[in-house]
Design a protein around this motif. Structure first.
Motif, short mmCIF file in Angstrom:
data_model
loop_
_atom_site.label_atom_id
_atom_site.label_comp_id
_atom_site.label_asym_id
_atom_site.label_seq_id
_atom_site.Cartn_x
_atom_site.Cartn_y
_atom_site.Cartn_z
N ILE A 308 8.98 7.16 2.98
CA ILE A 308 8.28 8.12 2.11
C ILE A 308 6.85 7.65 1.90
CG2 ILE A 308 8.16 8.97 -0.26
CD1 ILE A 308 11.21 9.18 -0.20
N VAL A 309 5.89 8.56 2.03
CA VAL A 309 4.48 8.21 2.00
C VAL A 309 3.69 9.38 1.42
CG1 VAL A 309 4.07 9.09 4.34
CG2 VAL A 309 2.64 7.24 3.47
N ALA A 316 -4.32 5.87 8.79
CA ALA A 316 -3.79 4.56 9.21
C ALA A 316 -2.38 4.33 8.69
CB ALA A 316 -4.71 3.44 8.72
N THR A 317 -2.10 4.76 7.47
CA THR A 317 -0.76 4.58 6.91
C THR A 317 0.28 5.28 7.77
OG1 THR A 317 -1.91 4.86 4.79
CG2 THR A 317 0.48 4.54 4.72
N ILE A 318 -0.03 6.50 8.20
CA ILE A 318 0.88 7.29 9.02
C ILE A 318 1.02 6.69 10.42
CG2 ILE A 318 1.37 9.60 9.89
CD1 ILE A 318 1.35 9.47 6.86
N ASN A 325 8.17 3.85 15.55
CA ASN A 325 9.30 4.77 15.76
C ASN A 325 10.07 5.05 14.48
OD1 ASN A 325 8.84 5.09 18.60
ND2 ASN A 325 9.77 3.07 18.91
N LEU A 326 9.34 5.11 13.38
CA LEU A 326 9.91 5.49 12.10
C LEU A 326 9.38 6.87 11.74
CD1 LEU A 326 9.29 2.06 10.32
CD2 LEU A 326 11.47 2.88 11.25
N LYS A 327 10.00 7.52 10.78
CA LYS A 327 9.63 8.90 10.44
C LYS A 327 8.94 8.95 9.08
CE LYS A 327 11.53 13.52 9.61
NZ LYS A 327 12.78 14.33 9.51
N PRO A 328 7.68 9.36 9.05
CA PRO A 328 7.00 9.53 7.76
C PRO A 328 7.55 10.77 7.05
CG PRO A 328 5.42 9.44 9.59
CD PRO A 328 6.77 9.65 10.18
N ALA A 355 12.59 3.27 2.85
CA ALA A 355 11.45 2.64 2.18
C ALA A 355 10.52 3.69 1.57
CB ALA A 355 10.66 1.77 3.16
N ILE A 356 9.77 3.26 0.57
CA ILE A 356 8.63 4.01 0.03
C ILE A 356 7.37 3.20 0.33
CG2 ILE A 356 7.51 4.89 -2.05
CD1 ILE A 356 10.28 5.23 -3.29
N MET A 357 6.38 3.87 0.89
CA MET A 357 5.09 3.23 1.13
C MET A 357 4.09 3.78 0.12
SD MET A 357 3.16 1.20 3.18
CE MET A 357 3.75 1.16 4.89
N LEU A 358 3.79 3.01 -0.92
CA LEU A 358 2.75 3.40 -1.87
C LEU A 358 1.38 3.15 -1.27
CD1 LEU A 358 4.05 1.99 -5.28
CD2 LEU A 358 4.15 4.35 -4.46
N VAL A 359 0.46 4.04 -1.56
CA VAL A 359 -0.93 3.86 -1.14
C VAL A 359 -1.80 3.96 -2.39
CG1 VAL A 359 -2.78 4.63 0.37
CG2 VAL A 359 -0.40 4.94 1.08
N HIS A 360 -2.46 2.89 -2.75
CA HIS A 360 -3.29 2.87 -3.96
C HIS A 360 -4.65 3.49 -3.62
CE1 HIS A 360 -0.13 0.41 -5.60
NE2 HIS A 360 -0.36 -0.56 -4.73
N LEU A 361 -4.62 4.82 -3.44
CA LEU A 361 -5.80 5.54 -2.98
C LEU A 361 -6.96 5.46 -3.97
CD1 LEU A 361 -4.23 8.73 -1.39
CD2 LEU A 361 -5.78 7.14 -0.24
N TYR A 362 -8.13 5.36 -3.40
CA TYR A 362 -9.40 5.35 -4.15
C TYR A 362 -9.54 4.12 -5.05
CZ TYR A 362 -8.93 10.25 -2.77
OH TYR A 362 -8.73 11.40 -2.05
#
Length: 598
Positions: A308-309, A316-318, A325-328, A355-362
């Motif tokens: 999860i993203v 880049a995260t995607i 070979n994982l699915k966003p 998994a959850i991929m957090l992105v601390h945007l900005y």
């Protein structure tokens, strides 16, 4: 008289304190059985403040277990002996008297212990200078912009009515950050060439000539007629002499990969983030790729597993997810924060979600207690893309980069902690994971010519590590300056066509610590017109990001997908200039341009 006030630096500007500093340093070093320093070494070190003086004097600096005790010994001795060999530079006393007689208001700022500053003030300056400000707990280095602003408030003058006078390259940066023009003296601890490299333009050879120097010092104007979105030249100039020295040391050492600078940076950055391990690599994308690949090697992720993203993340995260070979699984953001909406995550969790991929945007912390509960309740891994949030914390004071199972960091030059080229790192508390990642980044090898994995070549070089070590020491101070500029924007931008993503209470330090303002985003349905208007009024802006991942050609199979909030952000977001060198005058110009847009 065009200026009403003068803010003076102390050591090397008004007072020749070198001998007493030299004696105090070596007294402290002797007391803790450390090698002594030469007078010339102390001269070079002290231009960056007394704590920095001791960091450079003590072997290993702050990483030395005895550092704080040694620094305390230095301060105690210096307070008692700060006048043994100290005196005013020739001509200073008469100059101060003449300036006072002509009506100038004056203050002195120093990061010396306040007791020492007070004693020196009472001895030398009480009849001419009105205010003396010394070290405070939150100020660790050379006088910072907030100390200058405190002096101005106590004097009752504005930024536009004052000049700053100092002797070092750090004084140039302090003045710039405070929004004051700087006059650099040439009788102190630095030569003219060093000062020029740091951006100094006005010089003073003799104290009695200061009025002439003030007369030819133009009032501070924000970037002349133009404020760039980011000037890497100015960012580097803030610490130019230390960076140049660090790079020269590496060049002369002759060891450029996998050496002591990388090892030291990994140790220092792990300690800063609050993790057991830091593994340096070539860039932020590699850091993401390596985390996911390592978890596949551990058997905790498999082809086709879902991660999860946030749908509005940078590409880049995607890329890191699909390359493994994982699915966003894309989840919309909250329009109040522009971070992943934690209320929408659970409905996207399936049996394949791992998994959850957090992105601390900005630069804003995206972790919430709800995210933690979801990971715990569903047995999910938690990863962090911390490329934009160096130094950020949760509301509980935990640094981003240490919250989840592993975190990826980018040191691209424009980041809050940026190198002079590409760089990246992974932080984690997982011993096995760190070991696997270190091997994967080295062709898959723990031992030369023995390859356990089909790895890649992803290294941080020694020069970049040396640069990052210098800049890491100033990261918290730089972030705090970004917060001051951001707060100024939030307090004064007032245009019904513009929305600033909400902070619950931007005046609260605990809330502001959850954002290091790598980017200052605003939203407007008139984005293209506003960007053009700002350009015409001398302000450069950038869009983060104009095309969301699901609309990119490289993911053509996703192009029909609909994420309305993500698409709205892509259509409306505009990033205003924000940087550790930006002045209040710069910010005021940006604010005026935004507020006059119709």
């Amino acid at each position: 008289m065009s200026y009403k006030a003068i803010i003076w630096d102390l050591d090397g500007t008004l007072l020749d304190t070198l001998q007493d500093l030299y004696l105090s340093v070596n007294h402290a070093l002797r007391q803790h059985n450390m090698p002594e320093r030469t007078l010339e070494e102390v001269r070079q070190f002290v231009g960056n403040g007394v704590r920095r003086l001791m960091e450079l004097s003590v072997p290993g600096g702050e990483t030395n277990p005895q550092f704080e005790d040694t620094f305390a010994t230095f301060k105690r001795y210096y307070v008692l002996h700060c006048q043994d060999n100290t005196g005013l530079y020739p001509g200073i006393k008469a100059t101060l008297e003449a300036l006072k007689a002509k009506g100038y208001r004056m203050a002195v700022v120093s990061n010396k212990l306040q007791a020492g500053v007070t004693e020196l003030y009472e001895t030398y300056f009480k009849d001419t200078i009105e205010i003396a400000i010394g070290e405070r707990p939150e100020v660790r280095r050379k006088p910072q912009a907030d100390m200058v602003h405190l002096a101005l408030r106590q004097l009752g003058v504005s930024v536009s009515e004052a000049v700053y006078v100092g002797d070092s390259e750090v004084d140039v940066a302090t003045a710039r950050n405070a929004g004051l023009p700087c006059i650099s003296v040439l009788w102190g601890f630095r030569d003219k060439e060093t000062l020029q490299r740091s951006g100094a333009t006005t010089f003073l050879s003799a104290p009695q000539d200061i009025e002439e120097a003030i007369a030819r010092t133009p009032r501070e104007e924000p970037e002349g007629d133009f404020i760039p979105f980011l000037s890497l030249q100015k960012v580097t100039a803030m610490h130019a002499s230390e960076i140049e020295k660090a790079v020269t040391t590496v060049v002369r050492r002759g060891w450029y990969l996998l050496g002591e600078e990388v090892t030291a940076f990994e140790r220092e950055y792990a300690a800063y983030i609050g993790t057991t391990h830091c593994v340096a690599c070539a860039n932020g994308l590699d850091a993401l790729r390596l985390i996911l690949r390592a978890y596949k090697e551990k058997g905790m992720l498999s082809d086709g597993d879902e991660v999860i993203v946030p749908a509005n993340t940078y590409i880049a995260t995607i890329l890191a997810i699909t390359e493994n070979n994982l699915k966003p699984v894309l989840v919309e953001p909250s329009m109040e924060t522009l971070q992943i909406d934690d209320t929408q995550i659970e409905r996207h969790i399936t049996r394949r979600t791992k998994a959850i991929m957090l992105v601390h945007l900005y630069g804003r912390c995206s972790y919430t207690d709800r995210v933690g509960e979801l990971c715990l309740g569903h047995g999910l891994l938690l990863f962090e893309d911390n490329a934009q949030a160096h130094g950020c914390t949760t509301s509980g004071g935990i640094r981003t980069g240490s919250i989840g199972n592993a975190a990826a960091h980018s040191f691209y030059p424009g980041k809050n902690l940026g190198a002079l080229g590409d760089g990246g790192a992974v932080t984690t508390n997982d011993n096995e994971l760190a070991s696997i990642i270190r091997a994967l980044a080295n062709y898959g090898s723990h031992k030369k010519y023995v390859f356990k994995y089909q790895g890649i070549n992803s290294r941080l070089d020694e020069i970049q590590a040396a640069v990052l070590r210098v800049k890491l020491r100033y990261l918290d101070e730089d972030n705090e300056h970004r917060r001051r500029i951001a707060r100024h924007y939030m307090e004064h931008i007032d245009n019904p066509l513009v929305t600033i993503p909400v902070l619950a209470d931007f005046t609260a330090d605990a809330v502001m610590s959850c954002n290091v303002f790598h980017i200052f985003p605003i939203l407007t349905s008139e984005r293209d017109r506003l960007q053009q208007w700002l350009r015409e009024h001398g302000v450069q802006t950038i869009i983060h990001y104009p095309i969301p991942p699901h609309k990119q050609e490289c993911y053509r199979s996703w192009n029909a997908m609909s994420f309305p909030l993500t698409e709205r952000i892509a259509a409306e977001e505009l990033s205003l200039p924000i940087a550790p060198y930006l002045t209040t005058a710069d910010a005021d110009k940006v604010i005026k341009a935004v507020n006059t847009f119709r």
